[in-house]
Structure formats: structure tokens, C-alpha cells
Design an enzyme around this catalytic site. Structure first.
Site, short mmCIF file in Angstrom:
data_model
loop_
_atom_site.label_atom_id
_atom_site.label_comp_id
_atom_site.label_asym_id
_atom_site.label_seq_id
_atom_site.Cartn_x
_atom_site.Cartn_y
_atom_site.Cartn_z
N HIS A 43 36.72 59.39 95.02
CA HIS A 43 37.05 58.62 95.93
C HIS A 43 37.38 59.08 97.36
O HIS A 43 38.51 59.46 97.50
CB HIS A 43 37.79 57.48 95.48
CG HIS A 43 38.15 56.30 96.00
ND1 HIS A 43 37.40 55.11 95.57
CD2 HIS A 43 38.97 55.76 97.26
CE1 HIS A 43 37.80 54.18 96.68
NE2 HIS A 43 38.52 54.51 97.67
N ASP A 45 37.45 57.69 101.67
CA ASP A 45 37.08 56.31 102.38
C ASP A 45 36.70 56.68 103.91
O ASP A 45 36.93 55.86 104.49
CB ASP A 45 38.50 55.75 102.45
CG ASP A 45 38.73 54.69 101.09
OD1 ASP A 45 37.92 54.04 100.99
OD2 ASP A 45 39.93 54.85 100.65
N GLU A 158 33.88 49.73 96.30
CA GLU A 158 35.38 49.39 95.83
C GLU A 158 35.70 47.85 95.92
O GLU A 158 36.12 47.38 96.70
CB GLU A 158 36.36 49.94 96.81
CG GLU A 158 37.95 50.24 96.24
CD GLU A 158 38.85 50.94 96.94
OE1 GLU A 158 39.69 51.34 96.47
OE2 GLU A 158 38.37 51.54 98.24
N HIS A 185 39.58 44.78 94.03
CA HIS A 185 40.48 45.46 94.65
C HIS A 185 41.87 45.01 94.51
O HIS A 185 41.98 44.52 93.35
CB HIS A 185 40.02 45.45 96.04
CG HIS A 185 40.58 46.51 97.13
ND1 HIS A 185 41.57 46.15 98.04
CD2 HIS A 185 40.67 47.89 96.92
CE1 HIS A 185 41.97 47.15 98.43
NE2 HIS A 185 41.76 48.42 97.77
N HIS A 226 42.33 49.75 90.40
CA HIS A 226 42.77 48.41 90.76
C HIS A 226 42.71 47.33 89.88
O HIS A 226 43.13 46.33 90.35
CB HIS A 226 41.73 48.04 91.96
CG HIS A 226 42.33 48.75 93.33
ND1 HIS A 226 43.40 48.64 93.89
CD2 HIS A 226 41.40 49.90 93.84
CE1 HIS A 226 43.24 49.28 95.13
NE2 HIS A 226 42.21 50.12 95.16
N HIS A 247 40.36 56.33 91.13
CA HIS A 247 41.51 56.94 92.02
C HIS A 247 42.49 56.29 91.44
O HIS A 247 43.07 55.40 91.82
CB HIS A 247 41.27 56.82 93.63
CG HIS A 247 41.17 55.54 93.94
ND1 HIS A 247 40.16 54.52 93.44
CD2 HIS A 247 41.64 54.85 94.91
CE1 HIS A 247 40.17 53.54 94.14
NE2 HIS A 247 41.02 53.53 94.95
N ASP A 355 41.40 59.70 97.29
CA ASP A 355 41.76 58.50 98.15
C ASP A 355 41.90 59.06 99.68
O ASP A 355 42.44 58.37 100.37
CB ASP A 355 42.76 57.74 97.66
CG ASP A 355 42.63 56.22 97.96
OD1 ASP A 355 41.81 55.91 98.66
OD2 ASP A 355 43.98 55.57 97.91
#
Length: 423
Positions: A43, A45, A158, A185, A226, A247, A355
Site C-alpha cells: 500500500h 498513497d 481503497e 475505508h 479498514h 496495511h 502506507d
């Protein structure tokens, strides 16, 4: 006849006793593992960072080196990005799931559009660096790109809001390149409960189960970071292919609701899945989480104390922050989460999902994507073998990806799951 044999034995003893044949240092073990099996991170971003920082206007964006991208005068201030080609190479990152994240949004049609925009910006970034980056649609393509010395990539969505509660959109996102989807999420969906929202469905609804089945059928990995504990259990019960936590930490080390509880881990092992350890300090470290909760409580108290005076509220919160600095998190804390997984479900089910560029801070020594060798050195010091480290780096994630593809191939004769749409 005995004398030559004795001399041969003494010579052999001397050979294995020489310093050159001594056991590798932890640093050397880590380096050898990462050369054979570069990190396949679950993961990152960067696509979201490009949206926030650049509005997805990237024709002039320099991804070779982003260390000078801090904007302290922005509102809110922006730290320097964690990721660039230079530091990915230094960190021995050989493959990366790029997160095409957009915020939880009750307007799911807008979320679908924004997700497509994020897929587009990541594809455009990869196309600008063809010597360094590649996007793969299969494990075979990914391994070929890694062997060619490129940083291979796949896309991960995500949050299930990105499909607009539509299996048709799910299938089209797969065709656009998405190879995993995190079911939620931070907020519940109409078909699945999130870890950080009040329970609404006790896990997955019937449609949520259809989503998991259709992801299995087409070869998209079910990601359970999540989601609520009940959603984890429901998805693991339904899924016929290995799942991932792209993650997450483990709740036994830090009881954050985003982390994986021990009650779920045996099912992850039975499923053949993988838990990819996150590096966000609030998920790793109970002390950091406690400080964050205390700050949230203080912020609420100050808001009540200074109604209509945001300047006084801001000044008081800044004073509190100065008097109560956030604790730092060490690489050893990351290793504790990995140790717990190894003890409970075995090394075959561990990976890494940093992350990066989706968090404000990271463990000391792993402040950006260049820090992975330091973690592998720490694990080697704890007795992890080179073979163990190779599995954690990328071997386990590749196994999961291939198993998901194999299951999808076995379903080629099965028709798509159909749901009615409004006339």
C-alpha cells in the site's frame, strides 16, 4: 591409509573455521534477502498525494526526487513526500501496490469518477518513467518487470465506495487495472461495516457477499484492512481465494480497531491469506494511539471553552502540543507486530504495507520508502533466516497473487454475478 584421511579432516575443519566462512551479519543477511526478493509493498498513497498536492497536473512533476516537496506554509502544512524513484531503489522496493484511494463519500457516483481519475494519474506517472516503472496486470507481468530491473506496480482500490455499489463497475475497475479492493475505508457502506464506524450490518450484507464472490471470480484480491471484525470474519467465510490485509497491524500489540484481532488470524492462515504490516505509528504503537486520543479530547475541551474564538482555541491547542509531544515509534515496534504474526500463524502469512504518502509520520529509521533494509536488519537480528526474510519481502505476496489468479482461472466457465439495475 589413515594419515591422509586425518589430514583431510583437519583441513576441512580449518576451512569451516575460517572467518570467511563465519555466519553472515544481520546487515548482510538482510541485504542478501532483499537482492533475491525485493520488497513487494502492499500500500502506497502516491496517487492521493498527487491529487492533494498537484491537482493531478503532473507533466512537470519530478518523481526522481521528491525530497524537496514540503510546503510548510500551505494550509494545512505539507510534509515532504515519502516516495520517489531514488528512494524506492535505495529501499529495495521491487513491486508496489499503488492505492487509487478517494475519501469515503455518500455520493458514490462521484467516488467512482474520482477513482478513475486516480487510476489515470498513476498510469500517466508510470508512462513518464518507462525505464524505471511498469504497471502489471498479472503476476507473470509483474515478475518479468522486476527481473528487468523495473519497479513493478499494480493498482489497489481503497474502499468499496469506489464501485458505487455496482458489480458492473467492479468488473470495469478490474479491466482498468485494479487488482485489489479494500472492502471499506473509514465509513460503513450500504453493504459492509467499517472498523471505525458504528456497526450497521454486523459484517457483510447479502450484496456484500456477492461482491466478495465476484472479486474471487474475476481475480481481484479481497483486502480486509479498514473493515470491522465481523466483516473480516464474513469475508473469510465467503472467499474461496486468499485475502490480504494491505496495511494493518495486529491488535494484540496495539488494540486499535483498524488492526487484526487474534480471533481472526487462524482464519487468515486457513484461507492462505496475508497480513501486511503497516508503518503508521498510531496503528503500531499503543503509546502513540493514547497520545492521539488525549489530543482529540483536549481539542474538544478547548472548542467548548472558546466558542466563537478559533484563534484562542488554536493557540491553546498549540501550547498543549508543545507541552505534550507525540512519542516516537521505533523499528523494534514494527518487528513486534511481525513477531506476533510469526508466532501465531507463521512466517508464510506476513508481508509489508507501508502506507507511505498516506500518513504524517513513520517509525524512526523508516521515515520514507528507503528504510526497508533497516527493518530487515532488525528482523535478522531477531533470528529470522534469509528464507524467512525473502517470504516477508515479496514471496508471500506473490504466492497470494498467484493463488487468486489460479482460482479465477478455475472459474472461467462461470457467468458474471448479475444484479438488477434501476429501469
Amino acid at each position: 591409509m589413515t594419515k591422509p584421511s586425518l589430514l583431510a579432516g583437519l583441513a576441512a575443519f580449518a576451512l569451516i573455521s575460517t572467518p570467511a566462512m563465519a555466519q553472515k551479519s544481520p546487515e548482510a543477511t538482510a541485504e542478501a534477502a532483499l537482492k533475491r526478493a525485493p520488497v513487494f509493498d502492499g500500500h502506497n498513497d502516491v496517487p492521493w498525494a498527487l491529487r492533494l498536492r498537484e491537482g493531478n497536473v503532473i507533466n512537470g512533476f519530478d518523481f526522481q526526487d521528491t525530497t524537496d516537496t514540503a510546503k510548510p506554509d500551505a494550509t494545512p502544512p505539507e510534509i515532504a513526500m515519502h516516495t520517489d524513484l531514488m528512494r524506492l531503489r535505495k529501499g529495495h522496493v521491487g513491486a508496489q501496490f499503488w492505492s487509487v484511494y478517494v475519501p469515503s463519500n455518500p455520493n458514490e457516483q462521484l467516488a467512482v469518477q474520482q477513482t478513475i481519475e486516480q487510476i489515470d494519474v498513476m498510469k500517466r506517472l508510470v508512462a513518464r518513467y518507462p525505464s524505471d516503472l511498469a504497471l502489471a496486470s498479472t503476476s507473470a507481468e509483474l515478475e518479468k518487470a522486476m527481473k528487468a530491473g523495473k519497479i513493478a506496480g499494480m493498482l489497489g482500490m481503497e474502499g468499496g465506495h469506489s464501485i458505487g455499489s455496482s458489480l458492473a463497475v467492479l468488473r470495469q475497475m478490474y479491466d482498468l487495472g485494479a487488482r485489489y479492493m479494500t472492502l471499506t475505508h473509514s465509513k460503513n457502506l450500504s453493504w459492509a461495516d467499517a472498523a471505525t464506524d458504528a456497526p450497521a450490518h454486523d459484517g457483510l450484507t447479502d450484496f456484500g457477499r456477492q461482491v466478495v464472490r465476484e472479486m474471487n471470480r474475476i481475480g481481484m484480491i479481497v483486502d480486509l484492512s479498514h473493515v470491522s471484525e465481523a466483516t473480516m470474519k464474513d469475508a473469510l467465510e465467503v472467499s474461496k481465494a486468499p485475502v490480504m490485509f494491505s496495511h494493518s497491524g495486529v491488535r494484540a500489540i496495539n488494540p486499535h480497531p483498524r488492526n487484526v484481532p487474534d480471533s481472526v488470524l487462524p482464519a487468515v492462515k486457513a484461507n492462505g491469506g496475508i497480513v501486511m504490516i503497516v508503518l503508521l505509528p498510531g496503528f503500531l504503537d499503543a503509546d502513540v494511539r493514547a497520545q492521539g486520543l488525549a489530543r482529540t479530547a483536549e481539542q474538544a475541551r478547548l472548542k467548548a471553552m472558546y466558542p466563537g474564538d478559533p484563534a484562542a482555541e488554536k493557540a491553546a491547542l498549540q501550547a498543549w502540543d508543545a507541552a505534550n509531544p507525540m512519542p516516537t515509534t521505533s523499528i523494534a515496534k514494527v518487528a513486534e507486530h511481525i513477531d506476533h504474526l510469526k508466532k501465531t500463524i507463521g512466517v508464510d502469512h506476513i508481508g509489508l504495507g507501508g502506507d507511505y504518502d498516506g500518513m504524517d509520520s513513520a517509525p524512526v529509521g523508516m521515515e520514507d520508502v528507503s528504510g526497508y533494509p533497516a527493518l530487515f536488519t532488525e528482523l535478522a537480528k531477531r533470528g529470522y533466516s534469509q528464507a524467512d526474510l525473502e517470504k516477508i519481502a515479496s514471496g508471500n505476496m506473490l504466492r497470494v497473487l498467484k493463488a487468486v489468479e489460479t482460482y479465477a482461472a478455475s472459474q472461467k466457465g462461470q457467468p458474471p454475478i448479475e444484479t438488477p439495475v434501476a429501469k
